[in-house]
Scaffold this motif. Structure first.
Motif, PDB file in Angstrom:
ATOM      1  N   PRO A  99       0.820  -1.209   0.000  1.00  0.00           N
ATOM      2  CA  PRO A  99       0.000   0.000   0.000  1.00  0.00           C
ATOM      3  C   PRO A  99       0.852   1.257   0.000  1.00  0.00           C
ATOM      4  N   GLY A 100       0.361   2.290  -0.672  1.00  0.00           N
ATOM      5  CA  GLY A 100       1.070   3.566  -0.693  1.00  0.00           C
ATOM      6  C   GLY A 100       2.061   3.723  -1.823  1.00  0.00           C
ATOM      7  N   MET A 101       2.283   2.674  -2.598  1.00  0.00           N
ATOM      8  CA  MET A 101       3.230   2.780  -3.709  1.00  0.00           C
ATOM      9  C   MET A 101       2.654   3.675  -4.804  1.00  0.00           C
ATOM     10  N   MET A 102       3.514   4.529  -5.376  1.00  0.00           N
ATOM     11  CA  MET A 102       3.114   5.358  -6.499  1.00  0.00           C
ATOM     12  C   MET A 102       3.230   4.542  -7.793  1.00  0.00           C
ATOM     13  N   ASP A 103       2.358   4.810  -8.754  1.00  0.00           N
ATOM     14  CA  ASP A 103       2.480   4.112 -10.027  1.00  0.00           C
ATOM     15  C   ASP A 103       3.374   4.911 -10.971  1.00  0.00           C
ATOM     16  N   THR A 104       3.551   4.404 -12.176  1.00  0.00           N
ATOM     17  CA  THR A 104       4.467   5.025 -13.136  1.00  0.00           C
ATOM     18  C   THR A 104       4.062   6.458 -13.464  1.00  0.00           C
ATOM     19  N   LYS A 105       2.782   6.687 -13.603  1.00  0.00           N
ATOM     20  CA  LYS A 105       2.280   8.029 -13.934  1.00  0.00           C
ATOM     21  C   LYS A 105       2.601   9.016 -12.815  1.00  0.00           C
ATOM     22  N   ASP A 106       2.383   8.603 -11.575  1.00  0.00           N
ATOM     23  CA  ASP A 106       2.685   9.464 -10.422  1.00  0.00           C
ATOM     24  C   ASP A 106       4.159   9.857 -10.414  1.00  0.00           C
ATOM     25  N   MET A 107       5.019   8.860 -10.607  1.00  0.00           N
ATOM     26  CA  MET A 107       6.461   9.107 -10.561  1.00  0.00           C
ATOM     27  C   MET A 107       6.913   9.996 -11.713  1.00  0.00           C
ATOM     28  N   ALA A 108       6.295   9.833 -12.867  1.00  0.00           N
ATOM     29  CA  ALA A 108       6.642  10.662 -14.025  1.00  0.00           C
ATOM     30  C   ALA A 108       6.248  12.121 -13.780  1.00  0.00           C
ATOM     31  N   GLU A 109       5.095  12.325 -13.158  1.00  0.00           N
ATOM     32  CA  GLU A 109       4.638  13.680 -12.850  1.00  0.00           C
ATOM     33  C   GLU A 109       5.558  14.336 -11.819  1.00  0.00           C
ATOM     34  N   LEU A 110       5.957  13.567 -10.822  1.00  0.00           N
ATOM     35  CA  LEU A 110       6.846  14.107  -9.800  1.00  0.00           C
ATOM     36  C   LEU A 110       8.205  14.465 -10.413  1.00  0.00           C
ATOM     37  N   MET A 111       8.652  13.653 -11.330  1.00  0.00           N
ATOM     38  CA  MET A 111       9.957  13.880 -11.953  1.00  0.00           C
ATOM     39  C   MET A 111       9.956  15.164 -12.786  1.00  0.00           C
ATOM     40  N   LYS A 112       8.811  15.527 -13.333  1.00  0.00           N
ATOM     41  CA  LYS A 112       8.712  16.737 -14.176  1.00  0.00           C
ATOM     42  C   LYS A 112       8.486  17.997 -13.348  1.00  0.00           C
ATOM     43  N   ALA A 113       8.066  17.828 -12.108  1.00  0.00           N
ATOM     44  CA  ALA A 113       7.729  18.980 -11.270  1.00  0.00           C
ATOM     45  C   ALA A 113       8.980  19.647 -10.717  1.00  0.00           C
ATOM     46  N   SER A 114       8.801  20.908 -10.282  1.00  0.00           N
ATOM     47  CA  SER A 114       9.908  21.642  -9.661  1.00  0.00           C
ATOM     48  C   SER A 114       9.343  22.752  -8.784  1.00  0.00           C
ATOM     49  N   GLY A 115      10.216  23.303  -7.944  1.00  0.00           N
ATOM     50  CA  GLY A 115       9.811  24.419  -7.091  1.00  0.00           C
ATOM     51  C   GLY A 115       8.720  24.058  -6.113  1.00  0.00           C
ATOM     52  N   LYS A 116       7.834  25.025  -5.857  1.00  0.00           N
ATOM     53  CA  LYS A 116       6.773  24.822  -4.881  1.00  0.00           C
ATOM     54  C   LYS A 116       5.801  23.726  -5.314  1.00  0.00           C
ATOM     55  N   GLY A 117       5.613  23.606  -6.629  1.00  0.00           N
ATOM     56  CA  GLY A 117       4.743  22.551  -7.129  1.00  0.00           C
ATOM     57  C   GLY A 117       5.294  21.175  -6.772  1.00  0.00           C
ATOM     58  N   PHE A 118       6.606  21.028  -6.889  1.00  0.00           N
ATOM     59  CA  PHE A 118       7.243  19.765  -6.501  1.00  0.00           C
ATOM     60  C   PHE A 118       7.078  19.537  -5.004  1.00  0.00           C
ATOM     61  N   ASP A 119       7.311  20.586  -4.212  1.00  0.00           N
ATOM     62  CA  ASP A 119       7.225  20.450  -2.751  1.00  0.00           C
ATOM     63  C   ASP A 119       5.872  19.880  -2.333  1.00  0.00           C
ATOM     64  N   THR A 120       4.801  20.471  -2.879  1.00  0.00           N
ATOM     65  CA  THR A 120       3.448  20.034  -2.522  1.00  0.00           C
ATOM     66  C   THR A 120       3.188  18.610  -2.988  1.00  0.00           C
ATOM     67  N   MET A 121       3.598  18.322  -4.223  1.00  0.00           N
ATOM     68  CA  MET A 121       3.377  16.982  -4.771  1.00  0.00           C
ATOM     69  C   MET A 121       4.180  15.932  -3.999  1.00  0.00           C
ATOM     70  N   PHE A 122       5.433  16.268  -3.710  1.00  0.00           N
ATOM     71  CA  PHE A 122       6.305  15.349  -2.986  1.00  0.00           C
ATOM     72  C   PHE A 122       5.732  15.033  -1.605  1.00  0.00           C
ATOM     73  N   LEU A 123       5.346  16.077  -0.877  1.00  0.00           N
ATOM     74  CA  LEU A 123       4.830  15.884   0.479  1.00  0.00           C
ATOM     75  C   LEU A 123       3.526  15.083   0.471  1.00  0.00           C
ATOM     76  N   THR A 124       2.652  15.397  -0.471  1.00  0.00           N
ATOM     77  CA  THR A 124       1.366  14.695  -0.562  1.00  0.00           C
ATOM     78  C   THR A 124       1.573  13.215  -0.863  1.00  0.00           C
ATOM     79  N   MET A 125       2.453  12.946  -1.824  1.00  0.00           N
ATOM     80  CA  MET A 125       2.732  11.559  -2.188  1.00  0.00           C
ATOM     81  C   MET A 125       3.456  10.813  -1.067  1.00  0.00           C
ATOM     82  N   MET A 126       4.396  11.491  -0.427  1.00  0.00           N
ATOM     83  CA  MET A 126       5.181  10.821   0.603  1.00  0.00           C
ATOM     84  C   MET A 126       4.352  10.523   1.851  1.00  0.00           C
ATOM     85  N   VAL A 127       3.383  11.377   2.147  1.00  0.00           N
ATOM     86  CA  VAL A 127       2.483  11.087   3.266  1.00  0.00           C
ATOM     87  C   VAL A 127       1.756   9.769   2.988  1.00  0.00           C
ATOM     88  N   GLU A 128       1.218   9.639   1.779  1.00  0.00           N
ATOM     89  CA  GLU A 128       0.503   8.412   1.419  1.00  0.00           C
ATOM     90  C   GLU A 128       1.458   7.218   1.413  1.00  0.00           C
TER      91      GLU A 128
END
Length: 213
Positions: free
Chosen positions: A138-167
């Motif tokens: 449980p809690g594993m990100m799929d390929t799409k999630d990881m691809a989106e995180l890899m493309k993100a940067s700045g504050k957008g990355f921070d929010t995405m990273f924290l949200t995903m990592m909590v899960e």
């Protein structure tokens, strides 16, 4: 003269008997010592075998599931080093990587000792639909999630990273709780307890950074 010879003969016999007694005692002592040493070695070997074998299917499932789970968390943490804008997020990511890398190595060694397969798939692969990741992880990100995180940067990355990592952490806590309840191997249940403690605290920290704390 005859009396003297008799005394000498008795002294010789007594000395011989004493020497024989010492030899027998020494032999008996050596034999007993060897037996004790053999028993001790046998006991140690048995204890070692018990320690290596004192695990169950849940322990194997925990290690085989948590290794890729940790690998993905480490992969996400590495992204934060260059893509995050928040110093707090970078610090958190660094701590996650430093904590989970050694745990991956430890669990891999357990599986090798048990003669079980060590997961070799790279993290970030598609482990099943959605954020649930797949059975047992449980809690594993799929390929799409990881691809989106890899493309993100700045504050957008921070929010995405924290949200995903909590899960992600919530999934790890769930897996670790199952291991604590059903596992048999002491070091594995101890690691599970450490995961629960550390990642529960990090979940609170991340929720606070997200403004939810």
């Amino acid at each position: 003269m005859s009396s003297t010879r008799t005394l000498v003969r008795r002294a010789v016999l007594a000395a011989t008997a004493t020497a024989a007694a010492f030899v027998l005692a020494a032999c008996g002592g050596d034999s007993g010592g060897d037996t004790a040493a053999d028993a001790s070695a046998s006991s140690s070997a048995s204890a070692g075998a018990d320690a290596a074998g004192a695990h169950n299917d849940q322990d194997v499932a925990f290690a085989q599931g948590m290794i890729p789970h940790h690998q993905q968390a480490v992969q996400m943490a590495k992204m934060a080093a260059t893509q995050a804008s928040s110093a707090e997020v970078k610090d958190l990511a660094s701590r996650i990587e430093k904590a989970q890398d050694p745990e991956i190595r430890t669990m891999s060694e357990w599986l090798k000792t048990w003669g079980e397969d060590v997961p070799s798939a790279m993290p970030g692969m598609d482990h099943g639909g959605g954020h649930s990741g797949g059975a047992g992880m449980p809690g594993m990100m799929d390929t799409k999630d990881m691809a989106e995180l890899m493309k993100a940067s700045g504050k957008g990355f921070d929010t995405m990273f924290l949200t995903m990592m909590v899960e992600h952490h919530e999934g790890a806590v769930q897996m670790a709780t199952t291991e604590k309840d059903k596992g048999r191997y002491g070091p594995a249940t101890q690691l599970a307890d450490a995961v629960i403690t550390a990642q529960t605290a990090e979940i609170k920290e991340m929720n606070k950074l997200l403004g939810k704390g």
